[in-house]
Design an enzyme around this catalytic site. Structure first.
Site, short mmCIF file in Angstrom:
data_model
loop_
_atom_site.label_atom_id
_atom_site.label_comp_id
_atom_site.label_asym_id
_atom_site.label_seq_id
_atom_site.Cartn_x
_atom_site.Cartn_y
_atom_site.Cartn_z
N ASP B 132 -21.15 -31.66 70.50
CA ASP B 132 -22.35 -32.23 69.89
C ASP B 132 -22.09 -33.68 69.48
O ASP B 132 -22.41 -34.09 68.37
CB ASP B 132 -22.79 -31.39 68.68
CG ASP B 132 -24.18 -31.78 68.18
OD1 ASP B 132 -24.96 -32.32 69.00
OD2 ASP B 132 -24.48 -31.56 67.00
N LYS B 134 -22.74 -37.37 69.05
CA LYS B 134 -23.91 -38.24 68.98
C LYS B 134 -23.62 -39.23 67.85
O LYS B 134 -22.74 -38.98 67.03
CB LYS B 134 -25.17 -37.43 68.70
CG LYS B 134 -25.05 -36.57 67.45
CD LYS B 134 -26.23 -35.67 67.28
CE LYS B 134 -26.00 -34.75 66.07
NZ LYS B 134 -26.93 -33.67 65.98
N ASN B 137 -22.68 -38.31 64.34
CA ASN B 137 -21.37 -37.72 64.07
C ASN B 137 -20.25 -38.74 64.12
O ASN B 137 -19.09 -38.40 64.06
CB ASN B 137 -21.07 -36.61 65.08
CG ASN B 137 -21.79 -35.33 64.74
OD1 ASN B 137 -22.01 -35.05 63.57
ND2 ASN B 137 -22.17 -34.56 65.75
N ASP B 150 -17.18 -33.51 62.45
CA ASP B 150 -17.66 -32.23 62.98
C ASP B 150 -16.98 -31.78 64.26
O ASP B 150 -17.52 -30.96 64.99
CB ASP B 150 -19.18 -32.27 63.21
CG ASP B 150 -19.94 -32.17 61.90
OD1 ASP B 150 -19.27 -32.10 60.85
OD2 ASP B 150 -21.18 -32.17 61.92
N THR B 170 -32.01 -32.94 68.85
CA THR B 170 -32.26 -33.95 69.86
C THR B 170 -31.35 -33.78 71.06
O THR B 170 -30.13 -33.88 70.93
CB THR B 170 -32.15 -35.38 69.27
OG1 THR B 170 -31.66 -36.24 70.28
CG2 THR B 170 -31.22 -35.44 68.08
#
Lengths: 214, 446
Positions: B132, B134, B137, B150, B170
């Site tokens: 994930d 992005k 993060n 994360d 998203t």
């Protein structure tokens, strides 16, 4: 490098008052000699933007921060006052470098915290008092075109005192300030300028062209 | 005021909130060290049968020490909650930097990309995948270095991960093979996301961005995107090799490391050796759902961040010395604030409805809303970020920043936006309401 230093010392006689040897400044701050040279370029631009005398006057400082030399701003005044260590109304090169060094990413947090405390202690009493906080909140709100009633500003200050003034003596001392910083480090975020770590690389294309306020 | 504690940690304000997890600021009372505490509901993890995967990944993350990866210190548990103690990062999100200063210079984007690849590569080598990645993060430490957050926590039930099943979150950063629900290789999918991030860093907007999901999916699936002309040739060709829809032929991290554009000015980060690490806490947190001696429960306090007097004061331009070093490459950046005395959820949902009625897409995360869409002439991207803060007992402040699109466009947007929000924007009683809403450029720099 040697040639660089030599060429530099030849020019020394031409330097304005308050100029200091980069080697001396480098030994006292986290900056290298090269970085201090780069800062000198920035200093030259700032200190000659209105009065070409190699000293940063208040108007020049305001021009650089706001593009407006007659801007009224309590916080800019305080930063200028803190930079002007000799209190002679102008910022000299040595003062500029020593003060900026506090904003260096490698400078310990307690130095940053103590600088900020003094900056907020508007009357230099060793405490941040509610009336000073009120003045600062009011100044910020009017700077950002927000209007809040007197009572609302007082409520913000009261709430903050409740949170920060842990010994309940009606003012914030430096220990209480440090506790607040430990709980909420983001209030020191303006005290670190990552640029200072790469000042020779990313040198400011800071151009004060001809936009002098008229 | 009662101080809430979990184990030896004293809890502070909430710094982030998702559907399933909440992040709070906390302080280790033994060392005084500041940490971030991620709080997750135990039942959701157990219900989703993700215990094994999460346990494995969190164990590895405890062992991982990399300067570009947010550290996981330890895991605590109560009967109903799991507390993950993470390194506290002070420099904010990389995304916010783009919002503030617009797209990055090539050199700056490359430096962050190198740090990103270093961190991602290291975690992959330990068998942890992000899944994930992005900009939200990607955090910055006080010295401006990139920190990936994360990692290994993607299996935790967060909105970002559930996009496969639902349509929230998203998908703009997600690889085509992930979207098509085929089994996928975490490493290869992470590489794709790194490519999207590199694009965003250099362009200031997304390579794949459509108002409706089917079109977005189809563009991602075919890797249909265009690089702006100011991208350097080397960067363009690297991005093309990363955003290859076929995971089989997509460039690998090892190949990225040999890429000519990538290697410029590259200095590998110094790895930190890790000492012996005890994993008992991780096992304890997940293994024994029934008999947990309670770390104390804290009650859920929701609501926007409260700004105290000092939080407000530092918003002053007079305290922002970065201006002295501004490279002046940006056109005017606009930032506006207004005050409201309506409840936060009312303000947020009104802003959402108004933005959508103006034809924009909205994403809400905590009390932050991103509004995105095409500019009026349909040729460029337009986006603004709105964030709600509490300032006084009955007042909220909404901060609005122009993230992409030109100033004129922003002013037009803001004017329409405000006119439709008339009943939530507070006006001073003396009637001088115009000044309250006056937009003004953050700096007049060109």
């Amino acid at each position: 490098m040697l040639a660089f230093v030599k060429c530099f010392s030849l020019k020394r006689t031409k330097h304005p008052p308050g100029y200091e040897d980069p080697h001396v400044l480098a030994s006292e701050t986290p900056f290298t000699v090269n970085e201090i040279e780069a800062l000198h370029d920035l200093f030259k631009k700032l200190s000659t933007s209105i009065i070409d005398d190699g000293l940063i006057h208040k108007e020049e400082f305001l021009l650089a921060l706001f593009r407006n030399s007659s801007m009224q701003n309590l916080f800019a005044d305080r930063v200028f006052y803190m930079f002007d260590r000799k209190r002679n109304g102008v910022i000299e090169f040595g003062e500029f470098v020593r003060s900026l060094s506090i904003f260096h990413p490698y400078t310990p947090e307690h130095e940053k915290s103590s600088f900020m405390f003094k900056l907020y202690d508007l009357h230099g009493t060793g405490f941040i008092e509610p009336h000073e906080l009120k003045k600062m909140v009011g100044a910020l709100l009017s700077e950002t075109d927000l209007e809040l009633s007197e009572e609302s500003i007082e409520a913000i200050v009261e709430q903050t005192m409740l949170e920060v003034d842990t010994n309940k003596d009606g003012k914030i001392d430096e220990d209480e300030w440090k506790e607040l910083v430990a709980k909420n480090p983001s209030i020191l975020k303006n005290m670190t300028l990552p640029y200072l770590k790469e000042v020779t690389l990313a040198f400011p294309s800071f151009v004060l062209d001809s936009e002098v306020d008229d | 005021m009662v101080v809430r504690k979990v184990g030896k940690y004293e809890l502070g304000r909430t710094i982030g909130e998702g559907t399933f997890a909440k992040v709070k600021f906390a302080q280790n009372t033994e060392t005084g060290e500041s940490v971030a505490m991620k709080i997750v509901d135990r039942s959701t993890i157990i219900k989703r049968k993700m215990v094994d995967q999460i346990k494995r990944e969190i164990s590895i993350m405890k062992l991982v020490r990399h300067p570009c990866v947010v550290r996981l210190y330890e895991v605590l548990a109560s009967r109903t909650k799991i507390y993950i103690i993470l390194e506290y990062i002070t420099g904010g999100e990389l995304f916010d930097k783009i919002v503030r200063n617009g797209r990055l210079s090539e050199a700056e984007a490359r430096t962050y990309f190198q740090q990103l690849i270093d961190g991602v590569d290291y975690c992959h080598s330990k068998g942890v995948y992000h899944r994930d990645l992005k900009p939200e993060n990607l955090l910055l430490d006080s010295q401006g270095n990139l920190k990936i957050s994360d990692f290994g926590l993607s299996a935790l039930p967060e909105p970002g991960v559930t996009i496969l099943k639902t349509t929230c979150g998203t998908p703009n950063y997600v690889a085509p093979e992930v979207l098509s629900h085929k089994g996928y290789n975490g490493a290869v999918a992470d590489v794709w996301s790194c490519g999207v991030i590199l694009y965003v860093l250099m362009a200031g907007y997304l390579p794949f961005d459509e108002l409706d999901l089917p079109t977005l999916y189809s563009k991602i699936d075919k890797a249909e995107f265009a690089c702006p002309s100011y991208f350097a040739l080397g960067a363009k060709s690297l991005i093309r090799r990363i955003l290859d829809p076929n995971p089989e032929t997509r460039i690998t991290i090892a190949e990225i490391r040999k890429d000519e554009w990538f290697v410029k000015d590259y200095t590998p980060v110094q790895l930190i050796d890790y000492e012996h690490v005890n994993l008992d806490d991780v096992y304890a947190a997940f293994d024994d759902p029934e008999e947990q001696k309670g770390a104390q429960e804290e009650t859920g306090d929701t609501g926007p961040l409260t700004l105290n007097a000092f939080d407000l004061i530092i918003l002053s331009q007079g305290l922002n010395l970065a201006t002295l070093f501004d490279r002046g490459k940006d056109s005017m950046k606009h930032q506006t604030r207004f005050i409201s005395h309506k409840p936060a959820n009312v303000v947020l949902s009104s802003m959402e409805v108004v933005s959508q009625s103006m034809g924009f897409k909205t994403h809400i995360r905590n009390y932050k809303m991103r509004v995105e869409g095409l500019s009026a002439n349909k040729t460029s991207h337009f986006s603004v970020i709105l964030e709600v803060f509490k300032v006084a007992p009955s007042f909220l402040m909404v901060d609005i920043q122009n993230a992409a699109g030109d100033a004129e466009e922003y002013l037009k947007f803001y004017k329409t936006f405000c006119s439709k929000l008339d009943d939530i924007i507070w006006k001073p009683p003396d009637g001088s309401s115009v000044r309250n809403r006056a937009t003004k450029p953050k700096s007049k720099r060109r």
